[in-house]
Write a protein that holds these residues in place. Structure first.
Motif, PDB file in Angstrom:
ATOM      1  N   LEU A   1      37.688  42.249  36.020  1.00 32.14           N
ATOM      2  CA  LEU A   1      38.322  41.643  34.839  1.00 32.14           C
ATOM      3  C   LEU A   1      37.278  41.164  33.841  1.00 32.14           C
ATOM      4  N   ALA A   2      36.140  40.686  34.340  1.00 27.14           N
ATOM      5  CA  ALA A   2      35.074  40.203  33.449  1.00 27.14           C
ATOM      6  C   ALA A   2      34.461  41.342  32.652  1.00 27.14           C
ATOM      7  N   GLU A   3      34.338  42.505  33.258  1.00 26.32           N
ATOM      8  CA  GLU A   3      33.771  43.662  32.552  1.00 26.32           C
ATOM      9  C   GLU A   3      34.626  44.080  31.368  1.00 26.32           C
ATOM     10  N   ASP A   4      35.924  43.917  31.478  1.00 23.63           N
ATOM     11  CA  ASP A   4      36.839  44.359  30.425  1.00 23.63           C
ATOM     12  C   ASP A   4      37.262  43.260  29.460  1.00 23.63           C
ATOM     13  N   GLY A   5      36.845  42.005  29.696  1.00 24.33           N
ATOM     14  CA  GLY A   5      37.142  40.920  28.764  1.00 24.33           C
ATOM     15  C   GLY A   5      38.509  40.282  28.930  1.00 24.33           C
ATOM     16  N   TRP A   6      39.052  40.235  30.140  1.00 27.52           N
ATOM     17  CA  TRP A   6      40.369  39.652  30.394  1.00 27.52           C
ATOM     18  C   TRP A   6      40.310  38.133  30.441  1.00 27.52           C
ATOM     19  N   VAL A   7      41.465  37.523  30.285  1.00 25.87           N
ATOM     20  CA  VAL A   7      41.633  36.077  30.386  1.00 25.87           C
ATOM     21  C   VAL A   7      42.496  35.793  31.614  1.00 25.87           C
ATOM     22  N   LEU A   8      42.091  34.801  32.407  1.00 26.86           N
ATOM     23  CA  LEU A   8      42.874  34.347  33.557  1.00 26.86           C
ATOM     24  C   LEU A   8      43.657  33.119  33.136  1.00 26.86           C
ATOM     25  N   ILE A   9      44.944  33.119  33.380  1.00 22.62           N
ATOM     26  CA  ILE A   9      45.782  31.964  33.046  1.00 22.62           C
ATOM     27  C   ILE A   9      46.355  31.413  34.348  1.00 22.62           C
ATOM     28  N   TYR A  10      45.956  30.187  34.669  1.00 21.79           N
ATOM     29  CA  TYR A  10      46.462  29.506  35.858  1.00 21.79           C
ATOM     30  C   TYR A  10      47.528  28.516  35.428  1.00 21.79           C
ATOM     31  N   ARG A  11      48.667  28.535  36.137  1.00 24.03           N
ATOM     32  CA  ARG A  11      49.780  27.656  35.799  1.00 24.03           C
ATOM     33  C   ARG A  11      50.275  26.972  37.056  1.00 24.03           C
TER      34      ARG A  11
ATOM     35  N   ASN B   1      51.236  22.404  34.059  1.00 26.38           N
ATOM     36  CA  ASN B   1      49.918  22.488  33.450  1.00 26.38           C
ATOM     37  C   ASN B   1      49.480  23.948  33.403  1.00 26.38           C
ATOM     38  N   GLU B   2      48.925  24.364  32.274  1.00 27.34           N
ATOM     39  CA  GLU B   2      48.484  25.740  32.096  1.00 27.34           C
ATOM     40  C   GLU B   2      47.067  25.733  31.536  1.00 27.34           C
ATOM     41  N   THR B   3      46.173  26.488  32.181  1.00 28.00           N
ATOM     42  CA  THR B   3      44.779  26.545  31.770  1.00 28.00           C
ATOM     43  C   THR B   3      44.334  27.995  31.716  1.00 28.00           C
ATOM     44  N   ALA B   4      43.652  28.370  30.637  1.00 27.87           N
ATOM     45  CA  ALA B   4      43.164  29.737  30.462  1.00 27.87           C
ATOM     46  C   ALA B   4      41.643  29.744  30.527  1.00 27.87           C
ATOM     47  N   PHE B   5      41.096  30.730  31.242  1.00 28.38           N
ATOM     48  CA  PHE B   5      39.657  30.908  31.387  1.00 28.38           C
ATOM     49  C   PHE B   5      39.305  32.344  31.035  1.00 28.38           C
ATOM     50  N   LEU B   6      38.162  32.543  30.379  1.00 27.59           N
ATOM     51  CA  LEU B   6      37.634  33.891  30.211  1.00 27.59           C
ATOM     52  C   LEU B   6      37.060  34.316  31.555  1.00 27.59           C
ATOM     53  N   ALA B   7      37.404  35.493  32.021  1.00 25.68           N
ATOM     54  CA  ALA B   7      36.903  35.962  33.313  1.00 25.68           C
ATOM     55  C   ALA B   7      35.384  36.080  33.311  1.00 25.68           C
ATOM     56  N   SER B   8      34.811  36.436  32.179  1.00 20.34           N
ATOM     57  CA  SER B   8      33.346  36.560  32.104  1.00 20.34           C
ATOM     58  C   SER B   8      32.645  35.207  32.212  1.00 20.34           C
ATOM     59  N   ASP B   9      33.317  34.119  31.870  1.00 17.04           N
ATOM     60  CA  ASP B   9      32.731  32.783  31.995  1.00 17.04           C
ATOM     61  C   ASP B   9      32.704  32.307  33.441  1.00 17.04           C
ATOM     62  N   VAL B  10      33.747  32.601  34.181  1.00 17.97           N
ATOM     63  CA  VAL B  10      33.874  32.031  35.520  1.00 17.97           C
ATOM     64  C   VAL B  10      33.380  32.955  36.632  1.00 17.97           C
TER      65      VAL B  10
ATOM     66  N   GLY C   1      50.474  24.756  46.568  1.00 20.33           N
ATOM     67  CA  GLY C   1      51.582  25.670  46.762  1.00 20.33           C
ATOM     68  C   GLY C   1      52.365  26.039  45.521  1.00 20.33           C
ATOM     69  N   TYR C   2      52.031  25.496  44.379  1.00 16.41           N
ATOM     70  CA  TYR C   2      52.786  25.770  43.152  1.00 16.41           C
ATOM     71  C   TYR C   2      51.985  26.563  42.119  1.00 16.41           C
ATOM     72  N   MET C   3      50.772  26.957  42.448  1.00 16.54           N
ATOM     73  CA  MET C   3      49.913  27.634  41.482  1.00 16.54           C
ATOM     74  C   MET C   3      50.266  29.113  41.341  1.00 16.54           C
ATOM     75  N   ARG C   4      50.211  29.600  40.114  1.00 17.15           N
ATOM     76  CA  ARG C   4      50.435  31.008  39.793  1.00 17.15           C
ATOM     77  C   ARG C   4      49.296  31.474  38.893  1.00 17.15           C
ATOM     78  N   VAL C   5      48.949  32.748  39.010  1.00 18.63           N
ATOM     79  CA  VAL C   5      47.884  33.310  38.183  1.00 18.63           C
ATOM     80  C   VAL C   5      48.456  34.478  37.390  1.00 18.63           C
TER      81      VAL C   5
END
Length: 107
Positions: A16-26, A32-41, A65-69
């Motif tokens: 995902l980092a090679e292609d520039g995707w964003v990970l969104i954890y909810r 609560n929703e948080t977005a991370f650049l895959a290349s950053d993490v 138990g409630y987290m989704r990606v």
């Protein structure tokens, strides 16, 4: 395992980092929703982390138990509108900052 499950398990954070995707954890408990650049993490969490495996616990409410990606490919519409959590250095713990998405070439 079914063939479709094998394909999902084969997708790693480095892909995902090679292609520039964003990970969104909810967190579906506290919403609560948080977005991370895959290349950053990729350097922090490791390149071999499974991309479809969410963290165990929410960073805000600490309920497990409630987290989704979700994976999202940002477009030009997202420039200046998509709010990302980005690493800001490391002291005794990892420090994070909020930043707006600036496009594929921006850093």
């Amino acid at each position: 395992m079914t063939p479709s499950r094998r394909r999902l398990d084969a997708v790693r954070l480095k892909h995902l980092a090679e292609d520039g995707w964003v990970l969104i954890y909810r967190c579906n408990y506290c919403r609560n929703e948080t977005a991370f650049l895959a290349s950053d993490v990729v350097d922090i969490w490791g390149p071999e982390m499974k991309a479809f495996e969410p963290p165990q616990r929410c960073g805000r409410c600490r309920v497990s138990g409630y987290m989704r990606v979700q994976h999202y490919f940002p477009t030009s519409i997202d420039v200046g509108k998509l709010r990302l959590r980005r690493p800001a250095g490391k002291r005794s713990v990892q420090v994070w900052k909020w930043e707006m998405y600036g496009g594929p070439g921006a850093r």
